[in-house]
Design a protein around this motif. Structure first.
Motif, PDB file in Angstrom:
ATOM      1  N   UNK A 139       0.826  -1.210   0.000  1.00  0.00           N
ATOM      2  CA  UNK A 139       0.000   0.000   0.000  1.00  0.00           C
ATOM      3  C   UNK A 139       0.859   1.258   0.000  1.00  0.00           C
ATOM      4  N   UNK A 140       0.594   2.143  -0.944  1.00  0.00           N
ATOM      5  CA  UNK A 140       1.232   3.444  -0.955  1.00  0.00           C
ATOM      6  C   UNK A 140       0.447   4.436  -0.111  1.00  0.00           C
ATOM      7  N   UNK A 141       0.941   5.666   0.014  1.00  0.00           N
ATOM      8  CA  UNK A 141       0.251   6.668   0.846  1.00  0.00           C
ATOM      9  C   UNK A 141      -1.200   6.892   0.442  1.00  0.00           C
ATOM     10  N   UNK A 142      -1.484   6.816  -0.862  1.00  0.00           N
ATOM     11  CA  UNK A 142      -2.854   7.067  -1.312  1.00  0.00           C
ATOM     12  C   UNK A 142      -3.806   5.971  -0.840  1.00  0.00           C
ATOM     13  N   UNK A 143      -3.306   4.738  -0.729  1.00  0.00           N
ATOM     14  CA  UNK A 143      -4.138   3.643  -0.227  1.00  0.00           C
ATOM     15  C   UNK A 143      -4.334   3.786   1.279  1.00  0.00           C
ATOM     16  N   UNK A 144      -3.259   4.122   1.989  1.00  0.00           N
ATOM     17  CA  UNK A 144      -3.364   4.314   3.435  1.00  0.00           C
ATOM     18  C   UNK A 144      -4.388   5.399   3.750  1.00  0.00           C
TER      19      UNK A 144
ATOM     20  N   UNK B 192     -12.799   1.612 -10.188  1.00  0.00           N
ATOM     21  CA  UNK B 192     -13.878   1.015  -9.412  1.00  0.00           C
ATOM     22  C   UNK B 192     -13.685  -0.452  -9.115  1.00  0.00           C
ATOM     23  N   UNK B 193     -12.641  -1.061  -9.703  1.00  0.00           N
ATOM     24  CA  UNK B 193     -12.352  -2.463  -9.427  1.00  0.00           C
ATOM     25  C   UNK B 193     -11.751  -2.601  -8.024  1.00  0.00           C
ATOM     26  N   UNK B 194     -12.172  -3.642  -7.314  1.00  0.00           N
ATOM     27  CA  UNK B 194     -11.646  -3.873  -5.969  1.00  0.00           C
ATOM     28  C   UNK B 194     -10.283  -4.545  -6.077  1.00  0.00           C
ATOM     29  N   UNK B 195      -9.291  -3.962  -5.417  1.00  0.00           N
ATOM     30  CA  UNK B 195      -7.927  -4.482  -5.463  1.00  0.00           C
ATOM     31  C   UNK B 195      -7.450  -4.816  -4.058  1.00  0.00           C
ATOM     32  N   UNK B 196      -6.565  -5.805  -3.985  1.00  0.00           N
ATOM     33  CA  UNK B 196      -5.988  -6.251  -2.718  1.00  0.00           C
ATOM     34  C   UNK B 196      -4.684  -5.508  -2.460  1.00  0.00           C
ATOM     35  N   UNK B 197      -4.478  -5.098  -1.205  1.00  0.00           N
ATOM     36  CA  UNK B 197      -3.250  -4.403  -0.819  1.00  0.00           C
ATOM     37  C   UNK B 197      -2.716  -4.984   0.482  1.00  0.00           C
ATOM     38  N   UNK B 198      -1.387  -4.983   0.601  1.00  0.00           N
ATOM     39  CA  UNK B 198      -0.766  -5.268   1.893  1.00  0.00           C
ATOM     40  C   UNK B 198      -0.580  -3.929   2.585  1.00  0.00           C
ATOM     41  N   UNK B 199      -1.344  -3.726   3.635  1.00  0.00           N
ATOM     42  CA  UNK B 199      -1.366  -2.434   4.316  1.00  0.00           C
ATOM     43  C   UNK B 199      -0.095  -2.195   5.125  1.00  0.00           C
TER      44      UNK B 199
ATOM     45  N   UNK C 288       3.916   2.727   3.674  1.00  0.00           N
ATOM     46  CA  UNK C 288       4.595   3.981   3.349  1.00  0.00           C
ATOM     47  C   UNK C 288       5.742   4.217   4.331  1.00  0.00           C
ATOM     48  N   UNK C 289       5.585   3.797   5.596  1.00  0.00           N
ATOM     49  CA  UNK C 289       6.671   3.889   6.576  1.00  0.00           C
ATOM     50  C   UNK C 289       7.733   2.825   6.320  1.00  0.00           C
ATOM     51  N   UNK C 290       7.293   1.619   5.988  1.00  0.00           N
ATOM     52  CA  UNK C 290       8.250   0.534   5.757  1.00  0.00           C
ATOM     53  C   UNK C 290       9.132   0.838   4.552  1.00  0.00           C
ATOM     54  N   UNK C 291       8.536   1.303   3.474  1.00  0.00           N
ATOM     55  CA  UNK C 291       9.319   1.624   2.271  1.00  0.00           C
ATOM     56  C   UNK C 291      10.384   2.676   2.565  1.00  0.00           C
ATOM     57  N   UNK C 292      10.082   3.586   3.479  1.00  0.00           N
ATOM     58  CA  UNK C 292      11.022   4.662   3.782  1.00  0.00           C
ATOM     59  C   UNK C 292      12.312   4.142   4.401  1.00  0.00           C
ATOM     60  N   UNK C 293      12.254   2.996   5.099  1.00  0.00           N
ATOM     61  CA  UNK C 293      13.465   2.476   5.738  1.00  0.00           C
ATOM     62  C   UNK C 293      14.177   1.441   4.873  1.00  0.00           C
TER      63      UNK C 293
END
Length: 235
Positions: free
Chosen positions: A131-136, A199-206, A222-227
């Motif tokens: 998940x990127x910031x927009x998903x969070x 509008x399609x439902x997508x799966x994300x690892x939050x 978004x925090x994990x990617x930063x490190x």
């Protein structure tokens, strides 16, 4: 996004098929305060150097802890050990307590396997669903469906792979699982679903589960990617 129970069951089943072999039981090495949790493989890029093992920083002490191996995560059958002491792996864990995350570049794990005449057979969580910031930001105060893949701890000490279907909310900058999870779930990946631009439902690892009381904060990707760029591998 809150799914109906049948849809939630379908997502839980699919997750076990797609990333079930990303998940490993983990425990700390501190005999006085032993903690049980979960770690998981994450593939940040197509290059194998971009692969890492992730868990919660609170689980990882100076001794590195111990990873247990299910038969399905290695090949050929019967060659890999039942457990790996992470202190034997170089490079070791990089801890980021401010973000709640610990990262282990997997070059050492693959080298350890090669030295033992076996190889890993895993299904890393791919970068494409992190998940990127927009998903969070789509997580709201209204509860949404969340799916946690973890190795719980049974009364007999066994660590089966389990899926918990939970609720996740966002309160300001904090994403939270609303209920306290069983022992062994800290460090586990949290998945959710959201509609995409079409509008399609997508799966994300939050992100991953952090310790908590009456609920659990989530260290979001978004925090994990930063490190991750700060973690050195030696492949």
């Amino acid at each position: 996004m809150l799914l109906d129970p049948d849809a939630e069951s379908g997502v839980a089943y699919e997750l076990c098929q797609v990333v079930g072999r990303a998940i490993l039981p983990f425990r700390s090495s501190d005999a006085a305060d032993q903690r049980f949790g979960t770690a998981f493989f994450f593939q940040a890029a197509d290059d194998p150097v971009g692969e890492s093992l992730l868990t919660a920083a609170d689980l990882v002490g100076a001794a590195g802890g111990e990873l247990s191996l299910r038969a399905s995560v290695s090949e050929p059958a019967g060659v890999a050990p039942d457990a790996i002491t992470v202190a034997e792996i170089t490079p070791g864990w990089a801890r980021f307590p401010g973000d709640g995350v610990a990262v282990l570049p997997t070059a050492g794990l693959h080298r350890y396997a090669g030295d033992g005449s076996w190889r890993w057979r895993v299904q890393p969580v791919p970068a494409g669903i992190a998940a990127g910031p927009e998903v969070v930001e789509r997580s709201t105060a209204a509860a949404g469906s969340a799916f946690v893949l973890a190795h719980g701890v049974r009364a007999d000490g066994s660590r089966p792979l389990e899926v918990a279907i939970e609720r996740v909310v966002r309160d300001g900058d904090t994403v939270q699982i609303t209920q306290e999870l069983p022992q062994g779930y800290v460090g586990a990946p949290v998945f959710t679903v959201h509609p995409d631009a079409t509008g399609e439902v997508s799966l994300y690892c939050l992100g991953l589960v952090l310790p908590g009381v009456d609920g659990h904060p989530v260290a979001t990707f978004d925090r994990i990617r930063a490190v991750l760029p700060a973690v050195r591998g030696d492949a």
